[in-house]
Design a protein around this motif. Structure first.
Motif, PDB file in Angstrom:
ATOM      1  N   GLU A   1      46.383  31.965  48.231  1.00  0.00           N
ATOM      2  CA  GLU A   1      45.396  30.942  48.595  1.00  0.00           C
ATOM      3  C   GLU A   1      43.978  31.503  48.560  1.00  0.00           C
ATOM      4  O   GLU A   1      43.038  30.806  48.189  1.00  0.00           O
ATOM      5  CB  GLU A   1      45.715  30.363  49.970  1.00  0.00           C
ATOM      6  N   GLY A   2      43.831  32.766  48.943  1.00  0.00           N
ATOM      7  CA  GLY A   2      42.518  33.390  48.897  1.00  0.00           C
ATOM      8  C   GLY A   2      42.020  33.581  47.484  1.00  0.00           C
ATOM      9  O   GLY A   2      40.828  33.439  47.201  1.00  0.00           O
ATOM     10  N   LEU A   3      42.931  33.886  46.572  1.00  0.00           N
ATOM     11  CA  LEU A   3      42.546  34.103  45.175  1.00  0.00           C
ATOM     12  C   LEU A   3      42.357  32.790  44.412  1.00  0.00           C
ATOM     13  O   LEU A   3      41.745  32.779  43.354  1.00  0.00           O
ATOM     14  CB  LEU A   3      43.581  34.982  44.470  1.00  0.00           C
ATOM     15  N   LEU A   4      42.875  31.690  44.959  1.00  0.00           N
ATOM     16  CA  LEU A   4      42.719  30.391  44.293  1.00  0.00           C
ATOM     17  C   LEU A   4      41.254  29.971  44.183  1.00  0.00           C
ATOM     18  O   LEU A   4      40.870  29.284  43.246  1.00  0.00           O
ATOM     19  CB  LEU A   4      43.480  29.307  45.059  1.00  0.00           C
ATOM     20  N   SER A   5      40.457  30.394  45.134  1.00  0.00           N
ATOM     21  CA  SER A   5      39.059  29.969  45.149  1.00  0.00           C
ATOM     22  C   SER A   5      38.183  30.759  44.184  1.00  0.00           C
ATOM     23  O   SER A   5      37.008  30.453  44.031  1.00  0.00           O
ATOM     24  CB  SER A   5      38.493  30.097  46.568  1.00  0.00           C
ATOM     25  N   ILE A   6      38.751  31.749  43.532  1.00  0.00           N
ATOM     26  CA  ILE A   6      37.983  32.590  42.616  1.00  0.00           C
ATOM     27  C   ILE A   6      38.158  32.080  41.192  1.00  0.00           C
ATOM     28  O   ILE A   6      39.258  31.700  40.786  1.00  0.00           O
ATOM     29  CB  ILE A   6      38.452  34.048  42.715  1.00  0.00           C
ATOM     30  N   ALA A   7      37.072  32.092  40.447  1.00  0.00           N
ATOM     31  CA  ALA A   7      37.111  31.645  39.053  1.00  0.00           C
ATOM     32  C   ALA A   7      38.065  32.522  38.242  1.00  0.00           C
ATOM     33  O   ALA A   7      38.238  33.712  38.532  1.00  0.00           O
ATOM     34  CB  ALA A   7      35.712  31.692  38.445  1.00  0.00           C
ATOM     35  N   GLU A   8      38.664  31.913  37.242  1.00  0.00           N
ATOM     36  CA  GLU A   8      39.681  32.583  36.420  1.00  0.00           C
ATOM     37  C   GLU A   8      39.191  33.908  35.826  1.00  0.00           C
ATOM     38  O   GLU A   8      39.880  34.916  35.876  1.00  0.00           O
ATOM     39  CB  GLU A   8      40.119  31.635  35.293  1.00  0.00           C
ATOM     40  N   GLU A   9      37.987  33.911  35.273  1.00  0.00           N
ATOM     41  CA  GLU A   9      37.492  35.133  34.628  1.00  0.00           C
ATOM     42  C   GLU A   9      37.176  36.237  35.636  1.00  0.00           C
ATOM     43  O   GLU A   9      37.275  37.425  35.318  1.00  0.00           O
ATOM     44  CB  GLU A   9      36.269  34.853  33.741  1.00  0.00           C
ATOM     45  N   LYS A  10      36.841  35.864  36.855  1.00  0.00           N
ATOM     46  CA  LYS A  10      36.559  36.872  37.877  1.00  0.00           C
ATOM     47  C   LYS A  10      37.833  37.522  38.394  1.00  0.00           C
ATOM     48  O   LYS A  10      37.779  38.603  38.962  1.00  0.00           O
ATOM     49  CB  LYS A  10      35.767  36.258  39.033  1.00  0.00           C
ATOM     50  N   LEU A  11      38.970  36.871  38.200  1.00  0.00           N
ATOM     51  CA  LEU A  11      40.235  37.448  38.638  1.00  0.00           C
ATOM     52  C   LEU A  11      40.612  38.683  37.818  1.00  0.00           C
ATOM     53  O   LEU A  11      41.470  39.454  38.225  1.00  0.00           O
ATOM     54  CB  LEU A  11      41.361  36.414  38.550  1.00  0.00           C
ATOM     55  N   ARG A  12      39.989  38.868  36.692  1.00  0.00           N
ATOM     56  CA  ARG A  12      40.265  40.040  35.851  1.00  0.00           C
ATOM     57  C   ARG A  12      39.416  41.249  36.255  1.00  0.00           C
ATOM     58  O   ARG A  12      39.666  42.347  35.809  1.00  0.00           O
ATOM     59  CB  ARG A  12      40.019  39.709  34.377  1.00  0.00           C
ATOM     60  N   ASP A  13      38.415  41.031  37.106  1.00  0.00           N
ATOM     61  CA  ASP A  13      37.527  42.099  37.547  1.00  0.00           C
ATOM     62  C   ASP A  13      38.138  42.791  38.771  1.00  0.00           C
ATOM     63  O   ASP A  13      38.269  42.194  39.833  1.00  0.00           O
ATOM     64  CB  ASP A  13      36.150  41.516  37.897  1.00  0.00           C
ATOM     65  N   GLU A  14      38.526  44.068  38.605  1.00  0.00           N
ATOM     66  CA  GLU A  14      39.211  44.790  39.674  1.00  0.00           C
ATOM     67  C   GLU A  14      38.353  44.936  40.930  1.00  0.00           C
ATOM     68  O   GLU A  14      38.855  44.806  42.047  1.00  0.00           O
ATOM     69  CB  GLU A  14      39.641  46.174  39.180  1.00  0.00           C
ATOM     70  N   LYS A  15      37.072  45.213  40.760  1.00  0.00           N
ATOM     71  CA  LYS A  15      36.182  45.382  41.920  1.00  0.00           C
ATOM     72  C   LYS A  15      36.065  44.072  42.704  1.00  0.00           C
ATOM     73  O   LYS A  15      36.050  44.077  43.929  1.00  0.00           O
ATOM     74  CB  LYS A  15      34.797  45.856  41.478  1.00  0.00           C
ATOM     75  N   MET A  16      35.993  42.963  41.982  1.00  0.00           N
ATOM     76  CA  MET A  16      35.884  41.650  42.630  1.00  0.00           C
ATOM     77  C   MET A  16      37.134  41.360  43.459  1.00  0.00           C
ATOM     78  O   MET A  16      37.058  40.956  44.611  1.00  0.00           O
ATOM     79  CB  MET A  16      35.674  40.576  41.562  1.00  0.00           C
ATOM     80  N   ILE A  17      38.291  41.596  42.863  1.00  0.00           N
ATOM     81  CA  ILE A  17      39.556  41.344  43.561  1.00  0.00           C
ATOM     82  C   ILE A  17      39.691  42.274  44.765  1.00  0.00           C
ATOM     83  O   ILE A  17      40.128  41.853  45.835  1.00  0.00           O
ATOM     84  CB  ILE A  17      40.761  41.490  42.611  1.00  0.00           C
ATOM     85  N   GLU A  18      39.295  43.529  44.618  1.00  0.00           N
ATOM     86  CA  GLU A  18      39.387  44.466  45.734  1.00  0.00           C
ATOM     87  C   GLU A  18      38.530  43.992  46.908  1.00  0.00           C
ATOM     88  O   GLU A  18      38.964  44.040  48.062  1.00  0.00           O
ATOM     89  CB  GLU A  18      38.945  45.860  45.297  1.00  0.00           C
ATOM     90  N   GLY A  19      37.341  43.499  46.615  1.00  0.00           N
ATOM     91  CA  GLY A  19      36.479  42.974  47.675  1.00  0.00           C
ATOM     92  C   GLY A  19      37.102  41.777  48.377  1.00  0.00           C
ATOM     93  O   GLY A  19      37.041  41.656  49.600  1.00  0.00           O
ATOM     94  N   VAL A  20      37.721  40.889  47.604  1.00  0.00           N
ATOM     95  CA  VAL A  20      38.381  39.714  48.184  1.00  0.00           C
ATOM     96  C   VAL A  20      39.577  40.142  49.027  1.00  0.00           C
ATOM     97  O   VAL A  20      39.802  39.620  50.126  1.00  0.00           O
ATOM     98  CB  VAL A  20      38.807  38.727  47.079  1.00  0.00           C
TER      99      VAL A  20
END
Length: 137
Positions: free
Chosen positions: A57-76
């Motif tokens: 559910e937390g990752l659902l709010s993130i844009a598709e292309e940002k889900l490929r960015d490891e630093k972005m996902i780590e922060g989330v």
């Protein structure tokens, strides 16, 4: 002089049984490690589904292309850690949680895509239901 030193060293060796202390420490730490593994497994069995739901559910709010960015996902994931059930946070450290979820990243991303597809289908069905209720056929 060296004989006196050697005799003193032998006497100290006999008085202190380091091997026995080492074995006792090794056995103690091994039993604690096994107990913590058992506790972690029990907590994961009880709360694993909730943890997965929170992450998806937390990752659902993130844009598709940002889900490929490891630093972005780590922060989330670091932010999502704070929303986990308390027993999970007691057993799993933030670093362990981030490492675990990063290791299973692809599986979680597939679940995010499935959830998005499911929401899109539910939204379409809901709109169709609303439209059919409003029309007098």
């Amino acid at each position: 002089m060296f004989k006196n030193f050697t005799n003193t060293a032998r006497a100290l060796k006999e008085k202190t049984d380091i091997g026995g202390l080492f074995d006792a420490t090794k056995n103690f730490s091994s039993s604690k490690y096994e107990a913590s593994k058992t506790e972690a497994n029990a907590v994961w069995k009880k709360h694993g589904v909730t943890v997965e739901r929170v992450v998806v559910e937390g990752l659902l709010s993130i844009a598709e292309e940002k889900l490929r960015d490891e630093k972005m996902i780590e922060g989330v994931l670091i932010k999502l850690y704070e929303t986990l059930p308390l027993p999970v946070r007691f057993v799993f450290s933030r670093d362990l949680f981030v490492a675990f979820t990063s290791k299973h990243r692809e599986t979680l991303l597939l679940k995010v895509q499935d959830a998005r597809t499911g929401k899109a289908l539910n939204s379409t069905v809901s709109k169709l239901d609303d439209a059919s209720k409003g029309s007098n056929i």
